[in-house]
Design an enzyme around this catalytic site. Structure first.
Site, short mmCIF file in Angstrom:
data_model
loop_
_atom_site.label_atom_id
_atom_site.label_comp_id
_atom_site.label_asym_id
_atom_site.label_seq_id
_atom_site.Cartn_x
_atom_site.Cartn_y
_atom_site.Cartn_z
N GLY A 87 30.35 36.19 55.17
CA GLY A 87 28.81 36.25 55.48
C GLY A 87 28.41 36.41 54.19
N GLY A 89 26.96 38.16 51.79
CA GLY A 89 27.07 39.70 51.10
C GLY A 89 26.39 39.62 49.88
N LYS A 110 22.13 33.87 45.08
CA LYS A 110 23.31 34.34 44.94
C LYS A 110 22.76 35.58 43.88
CE LYS A 110 28.18 33.12 43.45
NZ LYS A 110 28.98 32.12 43.01
N GLY A 123 26.25 43.03 45.88
CA GLY A 123 25.22 42.36 46.11
C GLY A 123 24.81 41.46 45.16
N ARG A 176 19.75 28.51 44.45
CA ARG A 176 20.24 27.11 44.33
C ARG A 176 19.29 26.38 45.49
NH1 ARG A 176 25.29 29.38 47.04
NH2 ARG A 176 26.28 29.66 45.05
N ARG A 183 28.08 26.24 56.91
CA ARG A 183 29.71 25.88 56.35
C ARG A 183 30.69 25.77 57.17
NH1 ARG A 183 28.93 30.16 51.80
NH2 ARG A 183 26.69 30.38 51.94
N ASP A 248 34.81 28.86 53.72
CA ASP A 248 33.39 29.45 53.59
C ASP A 248 32.83 28.74 52.36
OD1 ASP A 248 35.35 30.99 52.59
OD2 ASP A 248 33.68 32.37 51.29
N ASN A 249 33.38 28.01 51.58
CA ASN A 249 32.72 27.32 50.43
C ASN A 249 32.62 25.80 50.53
OD1 ASN A 249 32.19 29.72 48.89
ND2 ASN A 249 34.08 29.64 47.58
P1 AMP Z 1 31.78 34.34 46.83
O1 AMP Z 1 32.67 34.54 45.91
O2 AMP Z 1 30.27 34.29 46.35
O3 AMP Z 1 31.94 32.92 47.58
O4 AMP Z 1 31.84 35.20 48.19
C1 AMP Z 1 33.01 35.35 48.98
C2 AMP Z 1 32.56 36.45 49.89
O5 AMP Z 1 32.55 37.83 49.41
C3 AMP Z 1 31.27 36.34 50.70
O6 AMP Z 1 31.23 37.00 51.86
C4 AMP Z 1 30.19 37.20 49.68
O7 AMP Z 1 28.95 37.55 50.41
C5 AMP Z 1 31.23 38.24 49.36
N1 AMP Z 1 30.86 38.94 47.88
C6 AMP Z 1 31.31 38.50 46.77
N2 AMP Z 1 30.87 39.16 45.73
C7 AMP Z 1 30.14 39.99 46.20
C8 AMP Z 1 29.52 41.08 45.83
N3 AMP Z 1 28.98 41.49 44.56
N4 AMP Z 1 28.69 42.15 46.81
C9 AMP Z 1 28.79 41.78 48.03
N5 AMP Z 1 29.60 40.69 48.51
C10 AMP Z 1 30.11 40.25 47.54
MG MG Z 2 31.11 31.70 48.64
#
Ligand code: AMP
Ligand code: MG
Length: 462
Positions: A87, A89, A110, A123, A176, A183, A248-249
């Site tokens: 989700g 995050g 992001k 986050g 973005r 997704r 999810d990407n």
């Molecule tokens: P991403 O790497 O942005 O594609 O994220 C993959 C998953 O990990 C998603 O659910 C993000 O929301 C979560 N996530 C990645 N980095 C963080 C972070 N620094 N804080 C909270 N959630 C994260």
């Molecule tokens: Mg992602």
């Protein structure tokens, strides 16, 4: 110049796909990048820097848009393992609007702070991660890859700790602009929850807003297969390795987004892997088309909650041939040549040649030198790479190329083609740009690179 046309469709739908959240209150908001070309397409280029920063650093709502940010709910397969703990995050959907062609667009973030889906994460986004994503999206757009655009990058003045960057490291929030943040993983979650009603509602939403030619759910799947086959083909022709092709990407609109440890190929290496944590090379360069297919399989499987599998399987099975057709078109586009009915001789000669050119920059170099096809013979043979254009692999390629007409000879008149080398975005270049920022807060190389990529985009006009 276009008008700002707010249209917060998802917020207005009652689909249980998101949670209202608040943006983090950052200690600082320093504007580092605003994409005025993208902003112009959305009627937002007239914002002062101050107003821009209040919207994309403080997340003050845009007029008549979402009253509050929405963290999207999704699951996904990560490196082929199902993960229900995903989700938004560290991001959210901030606003939706129409572009100058009437298409619905998302402004998503992001690094904008914690949400119910952060699960212990901070986050946040590192500034380096933001800088890398801005560069990637600019380059991919120049190379004709359907991609999200980096709209805004604002440094936020926090010290972050990351296992994979020298820490503490600087923080940023990226906004973005993309066609959708819905997704494959959004569907996987609904299948996992057995929530057929929401899935039907989501299909209606996606058909109405993104795939209006689809008549029904199999038609929607078919459109998503097509869009993603094209995306994979464009990555491959661009020599791009996304790095983290989890479900999810993967977007329902077939748009590339969420750039982490991506790389561009220095030279043709099928096994080239971008993410240091991808120990098995699952998402290596040459595996990307198969990975997209596997991911489409997960989407199709999720859709069997609400529709028969037979037409889904039929659409799925056409993916490899659609990919092949799109790949031929993508290669021809990169070479500025008109595709033939049978492009196989060209494709089968290209890869042995690329394999034989094992030096930094040879992948882009070949496409650059031969942009325009046979019309570029003299330019190619005078290039810094000319000494490599000899031998059997080259001769076979050169013979195949002879059958092609130049698609748009006028493009070669662009002054960019007077330079000896193509524009590239190899890892050393990115690290040098980042080192200037990290060590001296010197952003000049970053802006110079973006200018150079913009010139490149105009010259190629893919
Ligand atoms: P991403 O790497 O942005 O594609 O994220 C993959 C998953 O990990 C998603 O659910 C993000 O929301 C979560 N996530 C990645 N980095 C963080 C972070 N620094 N804080 C909270 N959630 C994260
Ligand atoms: Mg992602």
């Amino acid at each position: 110049m276009s008008e700002y046309l707010p249209d917060p469709r998802l917020a207005q739908s009652t689909l249980p796909l998101y949670d209202p959240v608040k943006a983090a209150d950052f200690p600082q908001t320093i504007l580092r990048y605003r994409n005025d070309r993208a902003a112009a397409s959305a009627g937002l280029d007239t914002l002062t820097d101050e107003a821009w920063t209040s919207h994309f650093g403080r997340f003050r709502p845009l007029p008549d848009n979402q009253p509050e940010p929405l963290a999207l709910r999704y699951h996904g397969h990560q490196f082929r393992h199902y993960n229900p703990d995903l989700g938004d995050g560290r991001g959210f959907l901030f606003a939706q609007l129409r572009d100058d062609q009437g298409r619905l667009l998302d402004l998503g973030t992001k690094g904008s702070g914690q949400t119910p889906w952060s699960r212990g994460g901070d986050g946040r986004l590192t500034l380096k991660g933001g800088v890398r994503e801005v560069l990637a999206t600019a380059m991919l757009e120049a190379l004709g890859v359907p991609t999200s655009k980096s709209f805004s990058l604002i440094e936020t003045g926090e010290a972050l700790h990351r296992g994979d960057e020298p820490s503490p490291t600087r923080s940023a929030v990226l906004t973005r602009l993309s066609h959708s943040h819905l997704r494959f993983g959004t569907f996987e979650r609904l299948a996992w929850l057995n929530d057929a009603d929401t899935m039907r509602g989501l299909c209606d939403f996606i058909i109405a807003n993104y795939h209006p030619t689809a008549q029904d759910i199999p038609g929607l799947f078919d459109a998503v297969v097509s869009a993603n086959a094209k995306l994979a083909a464009r990555w491959m022709a661009a020599g791009f390795i996304h790095g983290v092709l989890n479900t999810d990407n993967m977007s329902m609109t077939g748009e590339s987004f969420d750039y982490g440890p991506y790389r561009f190929l220095p030279w043709y290496q099928p096994g080239f892997t971008a993410a240091y944590f991808d120990h098995a090379g699952l998402y290596a360069y040459a595996r990307q088309p198969d990975t997209v297919l596997w991911n489409l399989g997960q989407l199709g499987r999720s859709l069997t909650l609400i529709t028969d599998s037979e037409p889904l399987v039929a659409a799925f099975n056409t993916c490899p041939e659609r990919y092949d057709a799109e790949f031929a078109l993508a290669v021809c586009a990169r070479l500025n040549i008109l595709p033939l009915t049978d492009n196989q001789p060209l494709l089968t000669s290209l890869f042995p040649l690329l394999s034989s050119l094992a030096y930094d920059g040879s992948f882009e170099g070949l496409f650059y030198d031969w942009f325009g096809g046979k019309l570029s013979h003299n330019r190619a043979m005078a290039s810094p790479r000319a000494e490599h254009y000899t031998g059997e692999a080259f001769t076979t390629f050169r013979t195949a190329l002879e059958a092609y007409e130049t698609a748009d000879p006028a493009k070669l008149d662009h002054p960019r083609f007077k330079k000896p080398n193509p524009e590239t975005l190899l890892i050393d270049e990115i690290e040098t740009i980042w080192a200037d920022i990290a060590e001296r807060d010197d952003w000049s190389a970053f802006y110079a690179k973006l200018d150079a990529i913009e010139t490149w985009r105009r010259a190629l006009n893919l």
